[in-house]
Design a protein around this motif. Structure first.
Motif, PDB file in Angstrom:
ATOM      1  N   TYR A  88      -1.792 -20.801  24.951  1.00  0.00           N
ATOM      2  CA  TYR A  88      -1.081 -20.146  26.144  1.00  0.00           C
ATOM      3  C   TYR A  88      -1.728 -20.804  27.607  1.00  0.00           C
ATOM      4  O   TYR A  88      -2.787 -20.750  27.830  1.00  0.00           O
ATOM      5  N   GLN A  90      -1.592 -19.465  31.437  1.00  0.00           N
ATOM      6  CA  GLN A  90      -1.207 -18.321  32.030  1.00  0.00           C
ATOM      7  C   GLN A  90      -1.190 -18.901  33.492  1.00  0.00           C
ATOM      8  O   GLN A  90      -2.205 -19.345  34.146  1.00  0.00           O
ATOM      9  N   LEU A  91      -0.090 -18.398  34.436  1.00  0.00           N
ATOM     10  CA  LEU A  91       0.033 -18.466  35.761  1.00  0.00           C
ATOM     11  C   LEU A  91       0.091 -17.272  36.454  1.00  0.00           C
ATOM     12  O   LEU A  91       0.958 -16.252  35.998  1.00  0.00           O
ATOM     13  N   ASP A 100       3.881 -13.141  37.018  1.00  0.00           N
ATOM     14  CA  ASP A 100       2.842 -13.749  36.042  1.00  0.00           C
ATOM     15  C   ASP A 100       3.685 -14.376  35.075  1.00  0.00           C
ATOM     16  O   ASP A 100       4.697 -14.098  34.432  1.00  0.00           O
ATOM     17  N   GLN A 101       3.232 -15.647  34.549  1.00  0.00           N
ATOM     18  CA  GLN A 101       4.069 -16.352  33.708  1.00  0.00           C
ATOM     19  C   GLN A 101       2.889 -16.743  32.456  1.00  0.00           C
ATOM     20  O   GLN A 101       1.798 -17.029  32.641  1.00  0.00           O
ATOM     21  N   LEU A 102       3.695 -16.625  31.267  1.00  0.00           N
ATOM     22  CA  LEU A 102       3.081 -16.818  30.144  1.00  0.00           C
ATOM     23  C   LEU A 102       3.757 -18.119  29.398  1.00  0.00           C
ATOM     24  O   LEU A 102       4.942 -18.006  28.863  1.00  0.00           O
ATOM     25  N   ILE A 103       3.014 -19.317  29.063  1.00  0.00           N
ATOM     26  CA  ILE A 103       3.818 -20.501  28.628  1.00  0.00           C
ATOM     27  C   ILE A 103       3.089 -20.761  27.260  1.00  0.00           C
ATOM     28  O   ILE A 103       1.935 -21.327  27.486  1.00  0.00           O
ATOM     29  N   PRO A 104       3.655 -20.908  26.259  1.00  0.00           N
ATOM     30  CA  PRO A 104       3.183 -21.365  25.050  1.00  0.00           C
ATOM     31  C   PRO A 104       2.720 -22.970  25.257  1.00  0.00           C
ATOM     32  O   PRO A 104       3.725 -23.570  25.441  1.00  0.00           O
TER      33      PRO A 104
ATOM     34  N   ILE B 439      10.624 -19.385  24.553  1.00  0.00           N
ATOM     35  CA  ILE B 439       9.871 -20.339  25.120  1.00  0.00           C
ATOM     36  C   ILE B 439       8.937 -20.111  26.232  1.00  0.00           C
ATOM     37  O   ILE B 439       7.966 -20.725  26.407  1.00  0.00           O
ATOM     38  N   GLU B 440       9.232 -18.999  26.882  1.00  0.00           N
ATOM     39  CA  GLU B 440       8.497 -18.777  28.170  1.00  0.00           C
ATOM     40  C   GLU B 440       8.721 -17.204  28.467  1.00  0.00           C
ATOM     41  O   GLU B 440       9.883 -16.834  28.419  1.00  0.00           O
ATOM     42  N   ILE B 441       7.858 -16.579  29.197  1.00  0.00           N
ATOM     43  CA  ILE B 441       8.086 -15.491  29.641  1.00  0.00           C
ATOM     44  C   ILE B 441       7.410 -15.264  31.088  1.00  0.00           C
ATOM     45  O   ILE B 441       6.558 -15.791  31.315  1.00  0.00           O
ATOM     46  N   ALA B 442       7.940 -14.218  31.754  1.00  0.00           N
ATOM     47  CA  ALA B 442       7.179 -13.921  33.208  1.00  0.00           C
ATOM     48  C   ALA B 442       7.542 -12.662  33.325  1.00  0.00           C
ATOM     49  O   ALA B 442       8.341 -11.684  32.662  1.00  0.00           O
ATOM     50  N   SER B 443       6.479 -11.789  34.037  1.00  0.00           N
ATOM     51  CA  SER B 443       6.581 -10.387  34.641  1.00  0.00           C
ATOM     52  C   SER B 443       6.375 -10.365  36.110  1.00  0.00           C
ATOM     53  O   SER B 443       5.650 -11.195  36.620  1.00  0.00           O
ATOM     54  N   MET B 444       7.162  -9.764  36.616  1.00  0.00           N
ATOM     55  CA  MET B 444       7.235  -9.722  38.169  1.00  0.00           C
ATOM     56  C   MET B 444       7.013  -8.178  38.544  1.00  0.00           C
ATOM     57  O   MET B 444       7.458  -7.315  37.907  1.00  0.00           O
ATOM     58  N   TYR B 483       3.966  -8.570  27.557  1.00  0.00           N
ATOM     59  CA  TYR B 483       3.160  -9.681  27.784  1.00  0.00           C
ATOM     60  C   TYR B 483       2.153  -9.660  26.706  1.00  0.00           C
ATOM     61  O   TYR B 483       2.194 -10.959  26.300  1.00  0.00           O
ATOM     62  N   PHE B 486       4.224 -10.953  23.567  1.00  0.00           N
ATOM     63  CA  PHE B 486       4.224 -12.380  23.603  1.00  0.00           C
ATOM     64  C   PHE B 486       3.358 -13.119  23.210  1.00  0.00           C
ATOM     65  O   PHE B 486       3.237 -14.202  22.759  1.00  0.00           O
ATOM     66  N   TYR B 487       2.029 -12.595  23.610  1.00  0.00           N
ATOM     67  CA  TYR B 487       0.789 -13.409  23.568  1.00  0.00           C
ATOM     68  C   TYR B 487       0.589 -13.563  22.036  1.00  0.00           C
ATOM     69  O   TYR B 487      -0.360 -14.069  21.729  1.00  0.00           O
ATOM     70  N   ARG B 489       2.581 -13.884  19.735  1.00  0.00           N
ATOM     71  CA  ARG B 489       3.823 -14.859  19.187  1.00  0.00           C
ATOM     72  C   ARG B 489       3.429 -15.923  18.253  1.00  0.00           C
ATOM     73  O   ARG B 489       4.120 -16.021  17.423  1.00  0.00           O
TER      74      ARG B 489
END
Lengths: 164, 496
Positions: A88, A90-91, A100-104, B439-444, B483, B486-487, B489
């Protein structure tokens, strides 16, 4: 039950803050120049009175925004975090409005590094990551680190999932 | 590898399309043209030239565009001056749509489109012989079936070459075909009959080119005779319903939903026929939508989220939505039948009550703008001045109701492999996807949410365009769990 994800640990370097502030200064200078030009024209060609008033109001509105802009740049810079592992990227951005973003990595399609004149002066590079969903950029890393990060992401991103 | 030209009828389709697109402008500038300037004089020739050029373009295209197929990919060659070639491996293909317009059917032809992904252009054949379309579809499908089942394909291939109009593959099972009763019910639920009266009125109001309203006035007293009015109304109602039914029949009269081990097949359309097929594991998610009327009648629409756009051209309906008038219960059982991998949960987590309190207390910008405008502007409608404070109160109640309904309907589940959210105030939508399809997630989190211990999460799925699903104000701990979930995944992702 799920172990919490490690917080992203890498920060942006000091130089990148300098680049950000200089960028702000240049932007503000251009805006001030435009305002100055308009005021001069207004005076020389005796434009209708209301144009002068509108200009003045816009200027008064602009000044606090300009000042806030510097604080925002500093705060953004301080709170920018990124991290990556084999799976991943992470930003994290923002202080008040945190995102927070989590990108495979498997979903990353390309990684680029870019450099404008300002970044070049401070020997920084921008890393741009393109994924299936959109584009993300890490605004300024020391050249070596930027290249290393690019190569690392590229190496991990080679792995493809069955679906893609 | 043999390169082929497209079917010559593509030129005929091009000609028809050019004429269809420009006939109205042509008539306007030639017959109804009373302009006296140079533009008016030459407009007719210009439109004619456009038509001829577009036809010429289609003819040249036919001469220069070719395609070929081998065991792994489509090869497409195009360009009149600048030549380009494109190779599309079969394994990239996400779904297949076949479409037969009336003209296709009369000539025994078919159009076929292979969707390849969110960003890439689809591979499209506008005109093919039916057998060729079936051959291409079969080629593309080959990749889908694991090699040990290769024998089965061969059997299927044999059956395809035999001239059966709808090839009956042994294990293909039809799940749903609407009955007459269901079609009638659908035509009422669609409310499409309601569009007739407004259309009629607007037509009458514009129809004064053909007759004078003062001539009509002498017949108006006839409306006082009750049976004339009655019969008139009855005719109007029957006509509206017939048209409504025809519209539904057009779309769903021939509807069929079928599956085999690996694929889902949807066929729709009475005159213009469309059929769609997708490998089950290419489905990116499911959406179950219930507009207000559907909720009252206990019906639901199901939509398969897929990577490609599913309409073949602008004027065809998207057909990835399954039959949109299922009773809710049936919708759930049907989903379990056709996509057993997806488990739609009926019990979902709700938002905390404090969310409702904080949402209802939030000032509404729309309300402020409308109220301030009305306060200063005070418009008149039908001779009555709108009292600004009444309008403000009504709008306030409406906004609060909307917020309440939205709060009440918002629910979510983050289970082992699935992510499911429900949202919407009037139309509720339930979206289900699998962890490995996200394909992606975000938390705000904004300052207020931080203070209240809440957060917003977003999931992103492949679709055309990319699909973002957001759920606001879930507990911050749940967002963190999402979060972390998804990690993990990679656990249910198969690497190549």
């Amino acid at each position: 039950m799920e172990t919490p994800v490690k917080e992203p640990k890498y920060k942006l370097p000091k130089e990148s803050l300098r680049v950000g502030v200089i960028g702000d200064i240049i932007f503000d200078a251009i805006i001030l120049l435009i305002f100055g030009g308009l005021f001069v024209f207004d005076y020389l060609f005796v434009w209708p009175a209301w144009i002068g008033i509108v200009l003045l109001i816009l200027f008064i509105v602009f000044v606090p925004f300009g000042v806030i802009g510097y604080f925002a740049t500093v705060i953004d810079h301080r709170n920018w975090r990124y991290d990556m592992d084999e799976e991943y990227v992470q930003l994290r951005q923002g202080a008040w409005f945190q995102k927070d973003q989590l990108i495979p990595v498997t979903k990353i399609q390309s990684v680029e590094t870019k450099q404008g004149p300002l970044l070049r002066k401070y020997k920084l590079r921008k890393v741009e990551i393109e994924t299936m969903a959109g584009e993300y950029s890490i605004p300024g890393l020391p050249e070596k680190e930027a290249y290393a990060l690019r190569n690392e992401i590229a190496a991990y991103a080679k792995a493809k999932e069955e679906d893609d | 590898m043999e390169t082929k030209r497209y079917h010559p009828a593509i030129m005929l389709f091009g000609i028809v399309k050019a004429i269809k697109g420009w006939i109205v402008p042509l008539i306007i500038v030639t017959i109804f043209n009373s302009a006296d300037n140079w533009w008016g004089k030459y407009a007719g020739y210009i439109v004619l030239a456009i038509i001829l050029l577009s036809i010429l373009h289609d003819i040249l295209k036919w001469f220069f565009e070719k395609y070929a197929t081998d065991d792994y990919a489509f090869h497409l060659y195009s360009g009149i001056f600048t030549k380009s070639s494109r190779t599309v491996p079969y394994e990239k293909i996400q779904s297949v749509t076949k479409h037969k317009k009336l003209m296709h059917r009369l000539l025994g032809l078919s159009a076929i489109k292979f969707e390849t992904g969110s960003q890439e252009q689809a591979v499209e054949f506008q005109v093919l012989r039916k057998a060729e379309a079936d051959r291409l579809e079969q080629l593309a499908k080959q990749e889908a079936v694991p090699t040990q089942e290769a024998a089965v394909i061969e059997e299927e291939l044999d059956e395809f070459t035999a001239e059966a109009p709808q090839p009956k593959v042994k294990d293909r099972f039809i799940h749903f075909k609407p009955t007459k009763k269901e079609l009638i019910k659908a035509s009422f639920t669609s409310l499409s009959f309601l569009i007739i009266p407004p259309l009629l009125v607007s037509f009458l109001l514009k129809a004064d080119i053909f007759f004078d309203w003062s001539d009509v006035r002498q017949y108006l007293p006839l409306l006082k005779v009750w049976w004339i009015t009655g019969i008139g109304l009855l005719i109007l109602i029957v006509l509206s319903m017939l048209i409504g039914m025809w519209r539904i029949l057009q779309k769903y009269g021939n509807y069929e939903l079928a599956t085999d081990d690996n694929h889902i097949y949807i066929r729709t359309g009475l005159l213009d026929e469309s059929s769609f097929s997708i490998r089950k594991d290419r489905v990116q998610g499911i959406e179950i939508a219930q507009p207000l009327l559907h909720r009252f009648l206990g019906l639901a629409k199901i939509k398969l989220i897929t990577t490609g756009a599913l309409d073949l051209s602008e004027d065809t309906e998207e057909i990835n939505s399954l039959y949109p008038y299922f009773p809710l219960k049936r919708a759930y059982t049907l989903l379990a039948e056709i996509l057993p991998e997806y488990k739609v949960k009926r019990n979902m987590a709700k938002l905390e009550p404090k969310v409702l309190v904080y949402r209802t207390m939030q000032p509404s910008i729309i309300w402020l703008i409308v109220t301030i405008t009305l306060f200063f502007w005070r418009p008149e409608v039908l001779g009555f001045e709108i009292t600004w404070w009444i309008a403000a109160i009504v709008l306030f109640c409406f906004i609060e109701l909307y917020r309440y309904l939205d709060f009440k309907h918002t629910q979510y589940v983050i289970s082992e492999k699935f992510f499911q959210i429900k949202s919407g105030a009037f139309t509720t939508t339930t979206f289900v996807t699998k962890r490995n399809k996200m394909i992606e997630i975000a938390s705000m989190q904004n300052p207020l949410q931080r203070w209240l211990g809440l957060a917003t999460i977003t999931s992103i799925n492949r679709a055309k365009p990319v699909l973002h699903n957001k759920i606001k104000d879930i507990p911050a701990a749940e967002a963190a769990r999402f979060y972390a979930w998804f990690y993990q995944r990679t656990e249910d992702v198969r690497r190549q």
